[in-house]
Design a protein around this motif. Structure first.
Motif, mmCIF file in Angstrom:
data_model
loop_
_atom_site.group_PDB
_atom_site.id
_atom_site.type_symbol
_atom_site.label_atom_id
_atom_site.label_comp_id
_atom_site.label_asym_id
_atom_site.label_seq_id
_atom_site.Cartn_x
_atom_site.Cartn_y
_atom_site.Cartn_z
ATOM 1 N N ASP A 31 0.109 -5.476 -5.942
ATOM 2 C CA ASP A 31 1.420 -4.847 -6.112
ATOM 3 C C ASP A 31 1.534 -4.147 -7.457
ATOM 4 N N ALA A 32 0.916 -4.704 -8.487
ATOM 5 C CA ALA A 32 0.921 -4.045 -9.794
ATOM 6 C C ALA A 32 0.167 -2.721 -9.725
ATOM 7 N N VAL A 33 -0.948 -2.725 -9.019
ATOM 8 C CA VAL A 33 -1.725 -1.491 -8.854
ATOM 9 C C VAL A 33 -0.903 -0.447 -8.104
ATOM 10 N N GLY A 34 -0.246 -0.882 -7.013
ATOM 11 C CA GLY A 34 0.535 0.056 -6.226
ATOM 12 C C GLY A 34 1.731 0.610 -6.979
ATOM 13 N N TYR A 35 2.450 -0.270 -7.670
ATOM 14 C CA TYR A 35 3.682 0.172 -8.325
ATOM 15 C C TYR A 35 3.408 0.953 -9.608
ATOM 16 N N LEU A 36 2.489 0.454 -10.425
ATOM 17 C CA LEU A 36 2.232 1.099 -11.705
ATOM 18 C C LEU A 36 1.177 2.207 -11.615
ATOM 19 N N GLY A 37 0.203 2.019 -10.732
ATOM 20 C CA GLY A 37 -0.901 2.970 -10.679
ATOM 21 C C GLY A 37 -0.825 3.994 -9.569
ATOM 22 N N LEU A 38 0.002 3.716 -8.549
ATOM 23 C CA LEU A 38 0.045 4.608 -7.387
ATOM 24 C C LEU A 38 1.481 4.990 -7.011
ATOM 25 N N ASP A 39 2.232 5.441 -7.973
ATOM 26 C CA ASP A 39 3.536 6.066 -7.719
ATOM 27 C C ASP A 39 4.591 5.119 -7.174
ATOM 28 N N ASN A 45 5.023 -6.689 -1.343
ATOM 29 C CA ASN A 45 6.435 -7.072 -1.363
ATOM 30 C C ASN A 45 7.262 -6.016 -0.643
ATOM 31 N N MET A 46 7.443 -6.176 0.654
ATOM 32 C CA MET A 46 8.153 -5.175 1.437
ATOM 33 C C MET A 46 9.655 -5.179 1.166
ATOM 34 N N THR A 47 10.193 -6.284 0.657
ATOM 35 C CA THR A 47 11.602 -6.288 0.257
ATOM 36 C C THR A 47 11.830 -5.233 -0.815
ATOM 37 N N GLY A 48 10.913 -5.189 -1.784
ATOM 38 C CA GLY A 48 11.007 -4.194 -2.842
ATOM 39 C C GLY A 48 10.926 -2.785 -2.297
ATOM 40 N N ASN A 49 10.016 -2.559 -1.339
ATOM 41 C CA ASN A 49 9.888 -1.228 -0.748
ATOM 42 C C ASN A 49 11.147 -0.800 -0.011
ATOM 43 N N VAL A 50 11.742 -1.721 0.738
ATOM 44 C CA VAL A 50 12.948 -1.397 1.495
ATOM 45 C C VAL A 50 14.084 -1.019 0.543
ATOM 46 N N VAL A 155 3.032 -13.180 0.003
ATOM 47 C CA VAL A 155 3.468 -11.815 -0.305
ATOM 48 C C VAL A 155 4.858 -11.719 -0.903
ATOM 49 N N VAL A 156 5.638 -12.773 -0.889
ATOM 50 C CA VAL A 156 6.993 -12.716 -1.434
ATOM 51 C C VAL A 156 7.397 -14.115 -1.895
ATOM 52 N N ALA A 190 1.583 -13.915 -12.585
ATOM 53 C CA ALA A 190 0.320 -13.808 -13.319
ATOM 54 C C ALA A 190 -0.576 -12.747 -12.707
ATOM 55 N N GLY A 191 -0.570 -12.662 -11.379
ATOM 56 C CA GLY A 191 -1.352 -11.639 -10.703
ATOM 57 C C GLY A 191 -0.877 -10.243 -11.065
ATOM 58 N N ALA A 192 0.449 -10.071 -11.135
ATOM 59 C CA ALA A 192 0.996 -8.775 -11.529
ATOM 60 C C ALA A 192 0.568 -8.414 -12.946
ATOM 61 N N ALA A 193 0.572 -9.408 -13.834
ATOM 62 C CA ALA A 193 0.127 -9.166 -15.204
ATOM 63 C C ALA A 193 -1.348 -8.772 -15.233
ATOM 64 N N ALA A 194 -2.145 -9.481 -14.439
ATOM 65 C CA ALA A 194 -3.578 -9.171 -14.372
ATOM 66 C C ALA A 194 -3.808 -7.772 -13.808
ATOM 67 N N GLY A 195 -3.019 -7.409 -12.791
ATOM 68 C CA GLY A 195 -3.151 -6.071 -12.213
ATOM 69 C C GLY A 195 -2.774 -4.986 -13.203
ATOM 70 N N ALA A 196 -1.728 -5.239 -13.984
ATOM 71 C CA ALA A 196 -1.313 -4.265 -14.992
ATOM 72 C C ALA A 196 -2.400 -4.091 -16.053
ATOM 73 N N LEU A 197 -3.003 -5.207 -16.468
ATOM 74 C CA LEU A 197 -4.081 -5.132 -17.451
ATOM 75 C C LEU A 197 -5.309 -4.429 -16.880
ATOM 76 N N ALA A 198 -5.583 -4.672 -15.589
ATOM 77 C CA ALA A 198 -6.737 -4.030 -14.952
ATOM 78 C C ALA A 198 -6.595 -2.514 -14.938
ATOM 79 N N LEU A 199 -5.346 -2.022 -14.892
ATOM 80 C CA LEU A 199 -5.122 -0.575 -14.899
ATOM 81 C C LEU A 199 -5.573 0.071 -16.195
#
Length: 234
Positions: A31-39, A45-50, A155-156, A190-199
């Motif tokens: 989700d971090a990759v999708g939100y921060l890295g892919l627009d 998290n489909m709640t967020g998308n909706v 996922v949520v 923690a996964g979101a943090a790791a994804g942000a760092l991976a970017l």
């Protein structure tokens, strides 16, 4: 069959909790990759998308519409496909293992697209990547429902947070399952943090990490399933 190769029901349940928590961490990464890295697209998290789509469709914001909409649609398709593969089995099964290997393969392919093709046409390949990630997360979410680890959907965590508060001793409850609930919340964060760092390295790295986690989960889950079957047969 030796005792060391057998797995009790309690041990199997604990293993399943640990594996679903690992997938929860993986979702945070994706989700971090999708939100921060892919627009600004949530692929797990489909709640967020909706919610984002509701705001975007008003035309009063610059939020994207196409990619979140496609991610949502492909998430649903992925959930249907996974349910058809796993069928109605409860707990772990060989079909669960196969589905996880398919998800891992898809995540690896997406990482390859992001690593080697995204620069060719960011709009086209970015849309392909987010749609495919939505499909993979839909498969994972449906699979988690079949494994049936209470309060760990992978996922949520909204319902997990509600359960954590509502069943707490402060609310007059017993505080049951508070450890796994707290871990689910902490691990997706923690996964979101790791994804942000991976970017900071590359947009493909987080997806590759999630693929590796899925491989480990599939392998450990399959080993545990075989050990549990040996215990029942003994």
């Amino acid at each position: 069959m030796s005792v060391s190769h057998r797995l009790s029901r309690t041990d199997a349940d604990r293993l399943h909790v640990a594996l679903m928590l690992a997938l929860t961490f993986s979702t945070g990464v994706v989700d971090a990759v999708g939100y921060l890295g892919l627009d600004r697209v949530f692929t797990g998290n489909m709640t967020g998308n909706v919610v984002l789509l509701g705001m975007a469709l008003t035309g009063t914001t610059t939020l994207p519409i196409l990619r979140p909409l496609l991610a949502l649609g492909f998430f649903l398709v992925g959930a249907v496909a996974s349910s058809r593969i796993v069928k109605r089995d409860d707990g772990w099964s060989g079909r669960v293992t196969v589905t996880l290997w398919l998800i891992a393969g898809l995540l690896t392919a997406i990482a390859a697209v992001l690593a080697f093709a995204l620069h060719l046409d960011p709009e086209v390949f970015g849309t392909i990547a987010t749609s495919a990630l939505g499909f993979a997360m839909g498969m994972q979410a449906a699979l988690a429902r079949r494994v049936k680890v209470a309060d760990v959907t992978t996922v949520v965590v909204t319902s997990t947070l509600a359960g954590l508060a509502a069943d707490s001793r402060l609310a007059g409850g017993t505080g049951a399952l508070w450890v796994r609930r707290a871990l689910a919340v902490a691990l997706i964060s923690a996964g979101a943090a790791a994804g942000a760092l991976a970017l900071l390295v590359h947009v493909s790295l987080g997806v590759l990490v999630s693929a590796a986690i899925t491989v480990v989960v599939a392998s450990l889950g399959h080993t545990g399933h075989r050990a549990r079957a040996a215990t029942r047969a003994a």
